[in-house]
Design an enzyme around this catalytic site. Structure first.
Site, PDB file in Angstrom:
ATOM      1  N   TYR A 141       0.840  -1.202   0.000  1.00  0.00           N
ATOM      2  CA  TYR A 141       0.000   0.000   0.000  1.00  0.00           C
ATOM      3  C   TYR A 141       0.873   1.249   0.000  1.00  0.00           C
ATOM      4  O   TYR A 141       0.688   2.150  -0.828  1.00  0.00           O
ATOM      5  CB  TYR A 141      -0.935   0.002   1.205  1.00  0.00           C
ATOM      6  CG  TYR A 141      -1.847   1.219   1.244  1.00  0.00           C
ATOM      7  CD1 TYR A 141      -2.995   1.259   0.465  1.00  0.00           C
ATOM      8  CD2 TYR A 141      -1.543   2.318   2.042  1.00  0.00           C
ATOM      9  CE1 TYR A 141      -3.827   2.368   0.475  1.00  0.00           C
ATOM     10  CE2 TYR A 141      -2.364   3.437   2.056  1.00  0.00           C
ATOM     11  CZ  TYR A 141      -3.510   3.452   1.277  1.00  0.00           C
ATOM     12  OH  TYR A 141      -4.319   4.568   1.283  1.00  0.00           O
ATOM     13  N   LYS A 145       1.232   3.978  -3.135  1.00  0.00           N
ATOM     14  CA  LYS A 145       0.912   5.390  -2.939  1.00  0.00           C
ATOM     15  C   LYS A 145       2.136   6.276  -3.181  1.00  0.00           C
ATOM     16  O   LYS A 145       2.002   7.401  -3.678  1.00  0.00           O
ATOM     17  CB  LYS A 145       0.347   5.613  -1.534  1.00  0.00           C
ATOM     18  CG  LYS A 145      -1.078   5.089  -1.350  1.00  0.00           C
ATOM     19  CD  LYS A 145      -2.068   5.841  -2.234  1.00  0.00           C
ATOM     20  CE  LYS A 145      -3.512   5.468  -1.917  1.00  0.00           C
ATOM     21  NZ  LYS A 145      -4.477   6.239  -2.732  1.00  0.00           N
ATOM     22  N   VAL A 174      -8.815   8.743   8.134  1.00  0.00           N
ATOM     23  CA  VAL A 174     -10.101   9.373   7.868  1.00  0.00           C
ATOM     24  C   VAL A 174     -11.191   8.421   8.333  1.00  0.00           C
ATOM     25  O   VAL A 174     -11.053   7.195   8.230  1.00  0.00           O
ATOM     26  CB  VAL A 174     -10.270   9.686   6.362  1.00  0.00           C
ATOM     27  CG1 VAL A 174     -11.577  10.427   6.104  1.00  0.00           C
ATOM     28  CG2 VAL A 174      -9.085  10.513   5.866  1.00  0.00           C
TER      29      VAL A 174
END
Length: 233
Positions: A141, A145, A174
């Protein structure tokens, strides 16, 4: 700088999380049309959004979406996956799958929509990154990114002469499904969406959406032992 009012926007991954908040915020700021994409367009719930089927890693699906949305002036590459494959132990196919969605997916979408945005007089692209673009904590991941961040930086240079500005949005935790397992302070999707649209309208190169993201970005200038204290423990 790009005004949201009157714009036509396509949001990938527009049915939930940050994507759904972006769709809502775009209409609140006067966007004339918002295409909200999802693998299953029936999951798009905003009453005014135009649901659009899209699998970002499938070239045929991307081409079909571009054919349908010929009036786009702003593209938001928000769709992403979180496989978090370990580089030593996980199947290499899991690493490839992460890159297909988080790096090659937005690249395919961008390549399809740049000619459309340019033909419509120019506009803006917003790419949704992560604080993990800058710190390698979650294997594939983080790597995907980081690669996407580099893609954004290159595209910003390539697209400026074509009348298309590019903003990178970097966020920490988030309050979405993807971070539901995390016990830490989280930003609201609505707050992140508001900052993202502010960035588009101000022509910002990057939007750092929370204190954690700003702190980590600042540490890039430090010795690696600051970012990775376990190396010097």
């Amino acid at each position: 700088m790009t005004s949201i009012e009157g714009s036509v926007v396509l949001v990938t991954g527009g049915s939930r999380g940050i994507g759904r908040a972006l769709v809502q915020a775009l209409y609140e700021r006067g966007a004339s049309k918002v295409y909200a994409t999802a693998r299953d367009p029936r999951t798009v719930t905003h009453p005014d959004a135009v649901p659009l089927a899209l699998e970002v890693s499938d070239p045929a699906s991307v081409a079909a979406a571009a054919e349908r949305a010929q009036d786009v002036t702003v593209l938001i590459n928000n769709a992403g996956a979180s496989v978090n494959a370990n580089f030593l132990d996980s199947p290499v196919e899991d690493v490839r799958r992460e890159f297909e969605t988080n790096f090659f997916g937005p690249l395919l979408v961008t390549r399809a929509f740049v000619p459309i945005i340019e033909r419509n007089g120019g506009g803006h692209i917003l790419n949704v990154h992560s604080v993990l673009s800058w710190v390698g904590l979650l294997g594939s991941y983080s790597a995907s990114k980081a690669a996407f961040w580099s893609q954004t930086n290159s595209l910003r240079l390539d697209l400026k002469p074509r009348g298309i500005d590019v903003t990178g949005l970097h966020v920490g935790y988030v309050d979405t499904d993807m971070a539901s397992h995390v016990d830490a302070p989280k930003s609201s999707p609505e707050g992140v969406a508001a900052q993202a649209l502010d960035g588009i309208e101000s022509g910002a190169f990057e939007v750092l959406a929370d204190d954690l993201t700003r702190q980590v970005k600042a540490q890039l200038a430090e010795d690696l032992g600051v970012m990775y204290p376990q190396l010097v423990a």
